[in-house]
Scaffold this motif. Structure first.
Motif, short mmCIF file in Angstrom:
data_model
loop_
_atom_site.label_atom_id
_atom_site.label_comp_id
_atom_site.label_asym_id
_atom_site.label_seq_id
_atom_site.Cartn_x
_atom_site.Cartn_y
_atom_site.Cartn_z
N ALA A 20 0.83 -1.20 0.00
CA ALA A 20 0.00 0.00 0.00
C ALA A 20 0.86 1.25 0.00
O ALA A 20 1.82 1.36 0.76
CB ALA A 20 -0.90 -0.02 1.23
N MET A 21 0.53 2.18 -0.89
CA MET A 21 1.23 3.46 -0.95
C MET A 21 0.22 4.57 -0.74
O MET A 21 -0.95 4.42 -1.08
CB MET A 21 1.88 3.66 -2.32
N TYR A 22 0.69 5.70 -0.20
CA TYR A 22 -0.19 6.85 -0.07
C TYR A 22 0.12 7.83 -1.19
O TYR A 22 1.26 8.26 -1.35
CB TYR A 22 -0.03 7.50 1.30
N HIS B 24 -6.03 -3.01 3.71
CA HIS B 24 -4.65 -2.94 3.27
C HIS B 24 -3.99 -1.68 3.83
O HIS B 24 -4.50 -0.58 3.63
CB HIS B 24 -4.63 -2.92 1.74
N ALA B 25 -2.88 -1.83 4.53
CA ALA B 25 -2.21 -0.67 5.13
C ALA B 25 -0.76 -0.62 4.67
O ALA B 25 -0.22 -1.60 4.17
CB ALA B 25 -2.28 -0.76 6.64
N ALA B 26 -0.15 0.53 4.87
CA ALA B 26 1.24 0.69 4.43
C ALA B 26 2.21 0.16 5.47
O ALA B 26 3.24 -0.42 5.16
CB ALA B 26 1.54 2.15 4.14
N GLU B 46 -5.58 4.70 9.01
CA GLU B 46 -4.18 4.44 9.31
C GLU B 46 -3.37 5.73 9.46
O GLU B 46 -2.64 5.89 10.45
CB GLU B 46 -3.55 3.52 8.24
N TYR B 129 4.12 -17.02 5.00
CA TYR B 129 3.36 -16.39 3.92
C TYR B 129 4.08 -15.18 3.33
O TYR B 129 3.65 -14.62 2.33
CB TYR B 129 1.95 -16.00 4.40
N PRO B 131 6.90 -13.24 1.16
CA PRO B 131 7.75 -13.64 0.04
C PRO B 131 9.16 -13.94 0.56
O PRO B 131 9.68 -13.19 1.39
CB PRO B 131 7.77 -12.39 -0.85
N MET B 134 11.77 -11.35 1.09
CA MET B 134 11.46 -10.25 2.01
C MET B 134 11.67 -10.67 3.46
O MET B 134 11.47 -9.91 4.38
CB MET B 134 10.00 -9.81 1.86
N VAL B 159 0.05 -5.27 5.97
CA VAL B 159 0.83 -4.91 4.79
C VAL B 159 0.54 -5.82 3.60
O VAL B 159 0.97 -5.54 2.49
CB VAL B 159 2.36 -4.86 5.07
N GLU B 161 -2.11 -7.46 0.87
CA GLU B 161 -3.33 -6.94 0.26
C GLU B 161 -4.55 -7.76 0.69
O GLU B 161 -5.64 -7.21 0.85
CB GLU B 161 -3.18 -6.97 -1.27
N ILE B 261 10.67 -1.33 3.60
CA ILE B 261 9.79 -1.71 4.71
C ILE B 261 8.56 -0.83 4.57
O ILE B 261 8.67 0.30 4.14
CB ILE B 261 10.48 -1.50 6.08
N GLY B 264 4.54 3.44 3.12
CA GLY B 264 3.59 4.21 2.32
C GLY B 264 4.29 5.15 1.36
O GLY B 264 3.67 6.01 0.76
#
Lengths: 134, 348
Positions: A20-22, B24-26, B46, B129, B131, B134, B159, B161, B261, B264
């Motif tokens: 997610a990006m803002y 979904h959050a950053a 958020e 779960y 990747p 990462m 983080v 989706e 990391i 956002g």
């Protein structure tokens, strides 16, 4: 950053995930925009991964020549270094460094080896040997 | 008085998991805290969580080494969001930690049995779960468990989706790793929400905290001073006695903390701009809109720095260290401007 400026570079490291990006939409309001990666992230993450791989391969070669113990190989293979391995096992760094000497590593008792194996999530058998391939 | 939507009662009637909505959050910590609060009755975004918990920051600590490099972070230390949001919003969280992994798993299963939805701290490296490329040894990742089917937990990782699953054995391992930021099986959930929340005060207070930290810290480890300090350090990296590989990895590390990391984008600057924008709408304060624009510019400047940094790491183009250093000074300038503006805003 506007919505259409959010990179969609299909970063293979994300393995199909999106983060997610803002970014701003057409009317200037911030919204969450999923991105499948930015080339910049790929470069810097690969750089960090390459560093571990490089150290792992060097450790493998040295272990083959009897210059270091398999512990060093497994440490880098599991993305650890002496400082982080020390933190996650609770074993002092100077002791870990000592255990990198093949002769001393061979004489370690199961209890100590289990601490290493647990921190890396591998079996005692795996820890004691090098795998066939780097 | 500005109020957030609060649906009561929240604690006695905990919602069951079919009602849980994954968003979904950053960033992991703000994502989990905002999702938990929303689930238990306090609808908060958020960016709002990030802003009100005053998590926006810049810090460079040469004496704290991460993978052999000085710690450079664009936010407060892990755990600060939960701590500060309680103070600034008047909500209360219960935090449970465990000595024995089995006890931690039993407690988690108990919560799920009671249809509680809880936040957890875990290490990224052990979460299957994620990747594979990462998965680094970062122990302060946050996620939500909202159910269990057979041996698998249903997980809402902010983080990611979509929701994911994780076997019990792996999650237990991830929750009980040792080292820096050891999670000690941390489980957390809100236990109290106030009847009324004075948002004007919460927003004002958190903005004041952040501007003070960013502008007025007298040591070069925090805030704008730290950015300039790192920039000066960059320009000195081309000395003869510095290993060129070290320079590359050091810059790579900074860019990773900024972009890779979940931040956002722009090292949380866009998320903070989003918070300022939301606050401007809530408080009907045009100056906050302007501050949001300035913060967006700061984020854009950081993105440019990251782009240059990555080019430097690739060594394909001739970017030199003094160019990188001046790009970072540019970041310090734009950010300083934004924070000075924020500092002068009168709220009441």
């Amino acid at each position: 950053m506007y919505k259409d400026e959010v990179p969609q570079d299909k970063n293979p490291i994300l393995a199909g995930e999106r983060k997610a990006m803002y970014a701003k939409d057409e009317s200037g309001n911030y919204v969450v925009v999923p991105s499948n990666g930015w080339e910049v992230e790929e470069t810097v993450t690969s750089l960090a991964l390459e560093e571990y791989q490089l150290k792992r391969e060097q450790a493998y070669d040295r272990a083959c020549k009897g210059m270091t113990s398999p512990l060093e190989y497994h440490m880098y293979a599991n993305r650890l270094n002496i400082a982080t391995l020390s933190q996650s096992t609770g074993i002092f760094q100077w002791r870990i460094k000592r255990h990198l000497r093949p002769k001393i590593f061979k004489g370690l008792d199961t209890k100590l080896l289990t601490r290493y194996a647990d921190a890396m999530g591998i079996s005692l058998e795996q820890l004691a040997h090098l795998p066939e391939n780097k | 008085m500005n109020q957030l939507n609060i649906t009561k009662p929240i604690i006695s009637k905990r919602a069951t998991h079919p009602n849980f909505e994954h968003r979904h959050a950053a960033h992991c910590e703000t994502g989990v805290v905002s999702s938990l609060l929303r689930h238990y009755g306090l609808d908060i975004s958020e960016p709002m969580t990030f802003g009100i918990s005053a998590a926006m920051f810049f810090t460079h600590l040469p004496f704290v080494k991460i993978e052999g490099f000085p710690l450079t972070a664009y936010r407060q230390i892990p755990g600060a969001v939960i701590k500060t949001i309680q103070k600034n919003l008047g909500v209360k969280f219960k935090l449970e930690r465990f000595r024995q992994p089995q006890a931690g798993t039993a407690a988690l299963n108990q919560h799920i049995g009671d249809n509680h939805i809880v936040g957890l701290q875990a290490s990224v490296f052990w979460l299957p779960y994620f990747p594979p490329d990462m998965r680094f040894h970062f122990n302060a990742h946050n996620l939500i468990v909202y159910g269990k089917e057979g041996d698998d937990y249903n997980i809402s990782d902010p983080v990611a989706e979509f929701t994911v699953t994780c076997p019990e054995k792996d999650l237990q391992k991830a929750r009980f790793v040792k080292g820096v930021f050891a999670p000690k099986g941390l489980i957390y959930y809100p236990t109290y929400l106030p009847d009324e929340i004075d948002l004007t005060q919460a927003i004002t207070k958190s903005i004041r905290t952040v501007t003070k930290r960013m502008l007025k810290t007298p040591v070069p480890f925090f805030g704008i001073r730290a950015i300039r300090h790192v920039a000066n350090k960059l320009s000195r990296l081309d000395r003869q006695d510095v290993d060129p590989r070290y320079a590359k990895l050091f810059i790579g590390m900074i860019v990773r903390m900024q972009e890779e990391i979940g931040t956002g984008g722009g090292g949380f600057r866009f998320m903070y701009a989003s918070f300022l924008q939301e606050s401007a709408q809530l408080l009907h304060n045009d100056q906050l809109f302007e501050a949001s624009e300035l913060m967006t510019t700061a984020g854009d400047t950081w993105r440019e720095f990251a782009l240059l940094g990555a080019k430097f790491c690739k060594k394909k183009t001739d970017i030199n260290l003094s160019q990188l250093a001046s790009a970072m000074h540019q970041c310090a300038d734009t950010e300083e401007k934004a924070f000075h503006f924020l500092d002068k805003i009168k709220f009441r």
